[in-house]
Motif scaffolding. Structure first.
Motif, PDB file in Angstrom:
ATOM      1  N   SER A 181       3.265  52.309 -29.820  1.00  0.00           N
ATOM      2  CA  SER A 181       2.625  51.552 -28.749  1.00  0.00           C
ATOM      3  C   SER A 181       3.113  50.112 -28.792  1.00  0.00           C
ATOM      4  N   LEU A 182       3.798  49.699 -27.723  1.00  0.00           N
ATOM      5  CA  LEU A 182       4.332  48.340 -27.631  1.00  0.00           C
ATOM      6  C   LEU A 182       3.268  47.418 -27.050  1.00  0.00           C
ATOM      7  N   LYS A 183       3.100  46.245 -27.664  1.00  0.00           N
ATOM      8  CA  LYS A 183       2.028  45.336 -27.260  1.00  0.00           C
ATOM      9  C   LYS A 183       2.479  44.227 -26.319  1.00  0.00           C
ATOM     10  N   GLU A 184       3.688  43.701 -26.533  1.00  0.00           N
ATOM     11  CA  GLU A 184       4.144  42.596 -25.703  1.00  0.00           C
ATOM     12  C   GLU A 184       5.660  42.530 -25.676  1.00  0.00           C
ATOM     13  N   PRO A 185       6.233  41.959 -24.607  1.00  0.00           N
ATOM     14  CA  PRO A 185       7.695  41.840 -24.523  1.00  0.00           C
ATOM     15  C   PRO A 185       8.236  40.930 -25.618  1.00  0.00           C
TER      16      PRO A 185
ATOM     17  N   LEU B 164       5.680  45.302 -19.227  1.00  0.00           N
ATOM     18  CA  LEU B 164       6.412  45.981 -20.285  1.00  0.00           C
ATOM     19  C   LEU B 164       7.442  46.974 -19.737  1.00  0.00           C
ATOM     20  N   ALA B 165       7.436  47.219 -18.426  1.00  0.00           N
ATOM     21  CA  ALA B 165       8.327  48.218 -17.836  1.00  0.00           C
ATOM     22  C   ALA B 165       9.770  47.750 -17.659  1.00  0.00           C
ATOM     23  N   PRO B 166      10.038  46.520 -17.150  1.00  0.00           N
ATOM     24  CA  PRO B 166      11.431  46.116 -16.905  1.00  0.00           C
ATOM     25  C   PRO B 166      12.252  46.034 -18.189  1.00  0.00           C
ATOM     26  N   GLY B 167      13.287  46.845 -18.291  1.00  0.00           N
ATOM     27  CA  GLY B 167      14.161  46.808 -19.457  1.00  0.00           C
ATOM     28  C   GLY B 167      13.641  47.529 -20.681  1.00  0.00           C
ATOM     29  N   TRP B 168      12.548  48.288 -20.521  1.00  0.00           N
ATOM     30  CA  TRP B 168      11.990  48.995 -21.678  1.00  0.00           C
ATOM     31  C   TRP B 168      12.996  49.984 -22.254  1.00  0.00           C
ATOM     32  N   THR B 169      13.144  49.998 -23.570  1.00  0.00           N
ATOM     33  CA  THR B 169      14.073  50.901 -24.233  1.00  0.00           C
ATOM     34  C   THR B 169      13.468  51.380 -25.539  1.00  0.00           C
TER      35      THR B 169
ATOM     36  N   PRO C  51      12.574  43.462 -23.448  1.00  0.00           N
ATOM     37  CA  PRO C  51      13.004  42.074 -23.581  1.00  0.00           C
ATOM     38  C   PRO C  51      12.020  41.116 -22.928  1.00  0.00           C
ATOM     39  N   ALA C  52      11.923  39.937 -23.498  1.00  0.00           N
ATOM     40  CA  ALA C  52      11.044  38.918 -22.942  1.00  0.00           C
ATOM     41  C   ALA C  52      11.611  38.397 -21.633  1.00  0.00           C
ATOM     42  N   GLY C  53      10.727  37.945 -20.747  1.00  0.00           N
ATOM     43  CA  GLY C  53      11.158  37.357 -19.491  1.00  0.00           C
ATOM     44  C   GLY C  53      11.546  38.356 -18.442  1.00  0.00           C
ATOM     45  N   GLY C  54      11.157  39.631 -18.619  1.00  0.00           N
ATOM     46  CA  GLY C  54      11.513  40.652 -17.652  1.00  0.00           C
ATOM     47  C   GLY C  54      10.725  40.581 -16.367  1.00  0.00           C
ATOM     48  N   GLY C  55       9.612  39.916 -16.380  1.00  0.00           N
ATOM     49  CA  GLY C  55       8.805  39.808 -15.172  1.00  0.00           C
ATOM     50  C   GLY C  55       7.365  39.500 -15.515  1.00  0.00           C
ATOM     51  N   GLY C  56       6.622  39.084 -14.510  1.00  0.00           N
ATOM     52  CA  GLY C  56       5.215  38.772 -14.699  1.00  0.00           C
ATOM     53  C   GLY C  56       4.353  39.957 -14.379  1.00  0.00           C
ATOM     54  N   GLY C  57       3.243  39.710 -13.720  1.00  0.00           N
ATOM     55  CA  GLY C  57       2.368  40.803 -13.342  1.00  0.00           C
ATOM     56  C   GLY C  57       1.401  41.187 -14.440  1.00  0.00           C
ATOM     57  N   GLU C  58       0.754  42.334 -14.254  1.00  0.00           N
ATOM     58  CA  GLU C  58      -0.268  42.775 -15.203  1.00  0.00           C
ATOM     59  C   GLU C  58       0.337  43.090 -16.558  1.00  0.00           C
ATOM     60  N   ALA C  59      -0.513  43.090 -17.585  1.00  0.00           N
ATOM     61  CA  ALA C  59      -0.039  43.289 -18.948  1.00  0.00           C
ATOM     62  C   ALA C  59       0.627  44.645 -19.119  1.00  0.00           C
TER      63      ALA C  59
END
Length: 374
Positions: free
Chosen positions: A115-119, A143-148, A68-76
């Protein structure tokens, strides 16, 4: 065509870790106690495991990966699902577990299948055939927070026919699966997938209506590094039972676990692990056109469980006639047929302790059949 859907309680994935700092001085030192506010930190790494969808040349599978979008900042970061080193079912059913034999059609495990590219934007991929291996996935950075990830397979003919959907799961060390079976009409496989670079060792315990099912080959099953092992549960015991609870634990390492169940009459589906044992359970989403609903429950503690059974519909809660309550003996599996309980309207099932002063944790599942005829 009939289709069997097995719905279980699912847990909630935590999206952030809480850290804090506290300092204290001993009484009489003249100091003060100081505590800083806890800080919420975003998840920096997530793991998911998708079971091998095959067992039929007619199997067609679609994978969907999403953060989901907005899960957090940080590195890509990255979010990739890669092929595991497949292991044949025959290797997994002998005592001592798998020998580590790889499937003949296993391809390069280093190339991402999805391969997921962006939230906020899902990524999909397709696979087909009986030799499609399990997938091992890792997400990092934003891409880690909330990944499903979701795995959906269609098999249009044969004993394994059906529409099979399952969410890819995180690795763990303890799983409960009510509603499995060793009946002659059933073929249930426990799929164990190891995401790590060292071998895992798992034990599989089976519990029927009269308690533990004797098994000498369910202990010490080796799951090689970054590999998947399917285990046919009817090979673990000579006892036949319609309702069986499967308990998977690991001695070393961790695995992802899910059961693929196939019935001669109603087809096949995935059976996901239940939530942790609880005194109150909710089963949402029983479809309006359900032609058969079977409730299976297991009490893992030393105490029996007495439960009230209620159907929740648009007009409130009702007790199904003849099945207002359920008694589950300690370490025994209980099952009841609720038939077409929804009577043409969608609903949910609620299990609560029969006595307010005694709540015995249980695990439970619903087996839902939709459709009639051949």
């Amino acid at each position: 065509m009939k289709s069997t859907s097995l719905s279980l309680i699912a847990g909630i994935v935590a999206l952030a870790a809480v850290t804090g700092f506290a300092a204290a001085t001993a009484p009489g030192d003249g100091g003060t106690t100081e505590a800083k506010t806890a800080t919420r930190l975003p998840v920096e790494r997530s793991s998911l495991l998708c079971p091998a969808p095959g067992l039929s040349d007619l199997a067609e599978t679609t994978y969907t990966s999403f953060t989901p979008a907005g899960g957090g900042g940080g590195e890509a970061g990255t979010a990739e699902l890669k092929q595991s080193a497949a292991t044949t079912a025959e290797d997994a059913t002998g005592k001592g577990g798998s020998k580590g034999k790889k499937d003949k059609k296993t391809t390069d495990a280093g190339k991402p299948v999805v391969s997921l590219k962006e939230p906020g934007k899902p990524a999909t991929a397709d696979a087909s055939g009986a030799d499609t291996p399990a997938l091992v996935g890792t997400a990092t950075g934003r891409l880690a927070p909330g990944w499903t990830a979701q795995q959906t397979t269609t098999v249009e003919a044969g004993g394994g026919r059906g529409l099979l959907g399952v969410s890819c799961t995180g690795p763990d060390t303890d799983f409960w699966f009510p509603a499995a079976s060793t009946a002659k009409s059933r073929e249930d496989y426990v799929h164990l997938t190891n995401p790590d670079d060292t071998a895992a060792v798992a034990d599989i315990e089976l519990y029927g209506p009269d308690g533990s099912l004797k098994s000498d080959v369910g202990e010490g099953i080796t799951v090689p590094a970054r590999s998947s092992v399917p285990v046919l549960i009817s090979t673990l015991t000579s006892e036949v039972a319609e309702d069986v609870t499967v308990h998977v634990t690991t001695r070393t390492g961790r695995v992802g676990a899910v059961i693929r169940t196939a019935d001669d009459e109603t087809g096949s589906d995935w059976l996901a692990a239940s939530a942790d044992p609880s005194g109150t359970l909710v089963f949402p989403g029983i479809p309006a056109d359900a032609t058969s609903v079977r409730l299976v429950a297991f009490a893992p503690s030393d105490d029996d469980a007495d439960l009230n059974v209620k159907l929740l519909g648009k007009n409130g809660a009702i007790s199904p006639v003849g099945h207002e309550d359920l008694h589950v003996k300690s370490r025994m599996t209980a099952g009841i047929d609720l038939k077409d309980i929804t009577k043409g309207e969608p609903g949910s099932l609620l299990l609560t302790p029969a006595r307010s002063n005694k709540s015995t944790p249980v695990v439970a599942a619903l087996r839902v059949v939709r459709g009639k005829g051949s």
